[in-house]
Design a protein around this motif. Structure first.
Motif, short mmCIF file in Angstrom:
data_model
loop_
_atom_site.label_atom_id
_atom_site.label_comp_id
_atom_site.label_asym_id
_atom_site.label_seq_id
_atom_site.Cartn_x
_atom_site.Cartn_y
_atom_site.Cartn_z
N ILE A 1 0.87 -1.18 0.00
CA ILE A 1 0.00 0.00 0.00
C ILE A 1 0.90 1.23 0.00
N THR A 2 0.76 2.06 -1.01
CA THR A 2 1.62 3.23 -1.14
C THR A 2 1.04 4.41 -0.35
N TYR A 3 1.86 5.43 -0.19
CA TYR A 3 1.38 6.65 0.46
C TYR A 3 0.29 7.29 -0.40
N ASN A 4 0.42 7.17 -1.71
CA ASN A 4 -0.62 7.67 -2.61
C ASN A 4 -1.95 6.97 -2.33
N ASP A 5 -1.90 5.64 -2.12
CA ASP A 5 -3.12 4.88 -1.81
C ASP A 5 -3.76 5.40 -0.52
N VAL A 6 -2.94 5.64 0.50
CA VAL A 6 -3.45 6.13 1.79
C VAL A 6 -4.11 7.49 1.60
N LEU A 7 -3.45 8.39 0.90
CA LEU A 7 -4.01 9.72 0.69
C LEU A 7 -5.30 9.67 -0.12
N ARG A 8 -5.34 8.82 -1.14
CA ARG A 8 -6.56 8.69 -1.96
C ARG A 8 -7.72 8.21 -1.09
N GLU A 9 -7.44 7.27 -0.19
CA GLU A 9 -8.50 6.77 0.70
C GLU A 9 -8.97 7.88 1.65
N LEU A 10 -8.02 8.60 2.25
CA LEU A 10 -8.38 9.68 3.18
C LEU A 10 -9.17 10.79 2.48
N LEU A 11 -8.85 11.05 1.23
CA LEU A 11 -9.53 12.09 0.46
C LEU A 11 -10.77 11.57 -0.26
N GLN A 12 -11.07 10.29 -0.06
CA GLN A 12 -12.23 9.62 -0.65
C GLN A 12 -12.24 9.75 -2.18
N LEU A 13 -11.09 9.48 -2.78
CA LEU A 13 -10.95 9.57 -4.23
C LEU A 13 -11.11 8.21 -4.92
N GLY A 14 -11.20 7.16 -4.18
CA GLY A 14 -11.30 5.83 -4.78
C GLY A 14 -9.94 5.30 -5.19
N ALA A 15 -9.93 4.11 -5.71
CA ALA A 15 -8.67 3.47 -6.11
C ALA A 15 -8.05 4.19 -7.29
N ALA A 16 -6.73 4.21 -7.32
CA ALA A 16 -6.01 4.87 -8.40
C ALA A 16 -5.87 3.95 -9.59
N ASN A 17 -5.85 4.56 -10.75
CA ASN A 17 -5.47 3.85 -11.96
C ASN A 17 -3.95 3.71 -11.89
N ARG A 18 -3.45 2.50 -11.71
CA ARG A 18 -2.01 2.30 -11.49
C ARG A 18 -1.15 2.91 -12.59
N GLY A 19 -1.66 3.02 -13.77
CA GLY A 19 -0.90 3.62 -14.86
C GLY A 19 -0.73 5.12 -14.69
N SER A 20 -1.55 5.75 -13.84
CA SER A 20 -1.47 7.20 -13.69
C SER A 20 -0.41 7.63 -12.68
N VAL A 21 0.11 6.69 -11.91
CA VAL A 21 1.14 7.02 -10.94
C VAL A 21 2.49 6.81 -11.60
N ALA A 22 3.26 7.88 -11.69
CA ALA A 22 4.52 7.82 -12.42
C ALA A 22 5.55 6.92 -11.75
N ARG A 23 5.58 6.91 -10.42
CA ARG A 23 6.59 6.13 -9.72
C ARG A 23 5.98 5.58 -8.45
N GLN A 24 6.13 4.32 -8.23
CA GLN A 24 5.63 3.70 -7.01
C GLN A 24 6.60 3.98 -5.87
N SER A 25 6.10 3.97 -4.65
CA SER A 25 6.93 4.17 -3.48
C SER A 25 7.94 3.04 -3.36
N CYS A 26 9.17 3.40 -3.06
CA CYS A 26 10.22 2.40 -2.87
C CYS A 26 10.83 2.58 -1.49
N ASP A 27 9.99 2.75 -0.49
CA ASP A 27 10.48 2.96 0.85
C ASP A 27 11.10 1.68 1.39
N CYS A 28 12.00 1.86 2.30
CA CYS A 28 12.64 0.76 3.01
C CYS A 28 12.22 0.90 4.47
N VAL A 29 11.58 -0.12 5.02
CA VAL A 29 11.14 -0.07 6.41
C VAL A 29 12.10 -0.90 7.24
N LEU A 30 12.75 -0.24 8.20
CA LEU A 30 13.70 -0.89 9.08
C LEU A 30 13.23 -0.71 10.52
#
Length: 131
Positions: free
Chosen positions: A23-52
């Protein structure tokens, strides 16, 4: 893609809403803003976070340490800790041990600077803030 700046408390709150790394930060923000699911093709770059250890480090986060007069560096690349030697490491301690050849707490060894940040801070300080 537009970039927005957020403070650490907002970053922690957004991170807490990610049930899994897929789940990307974009997904979280879209949910909070009630925008619905994103068209994955519209997101230029997916999150590449490293969780340590529960702390999320964004793509491009830099790490440094001067040890015995030599400065060592690393960076989060493609969601992984990568040393300047090009070798991926599984943890900050693994990276520190590869340098010192001794058992070292990597969280107290490394300083980091987040993308867009200006200040370096000890990784252990970030872990304490996130707890």
């Amino acid at each position: 893609m537009a970039m927005i700046e957020i403070d650490f408390d907002v970053f922690k709150a957004l991170t807490a809403k990610r049930a899994m790394e897929a789940i990307t930060y974009n997904d979280v923000l879209r949910e909070l803003l009630q925008l619905g699911a994103a068209n994955r093709g519209s997101v230029a770059r997916q999150s590449c976070d490293c969780v340590l250890d529960g702390v999320s480090f964004a793509e491009g986060t830099q790490f440094r340490k001067t040890y015995k007069g030599q400065t060592y560096t690393a960076e989060i690349k493609n969601g992984r800790w990568m040393g300047a030697d090009g070798k991926p490491r599984k943890s900050p301690s693994d990276a520190a041990v590869s340098i010192t050849k001794n058992n070292v707490n990597g969280w107290r060894f490394w300083e980091c600077k987040r993308p867009g940040g200006v200040e370096w801070q000890l990784m252990d300080d970030l872990r304490r803030q996130a707890a």
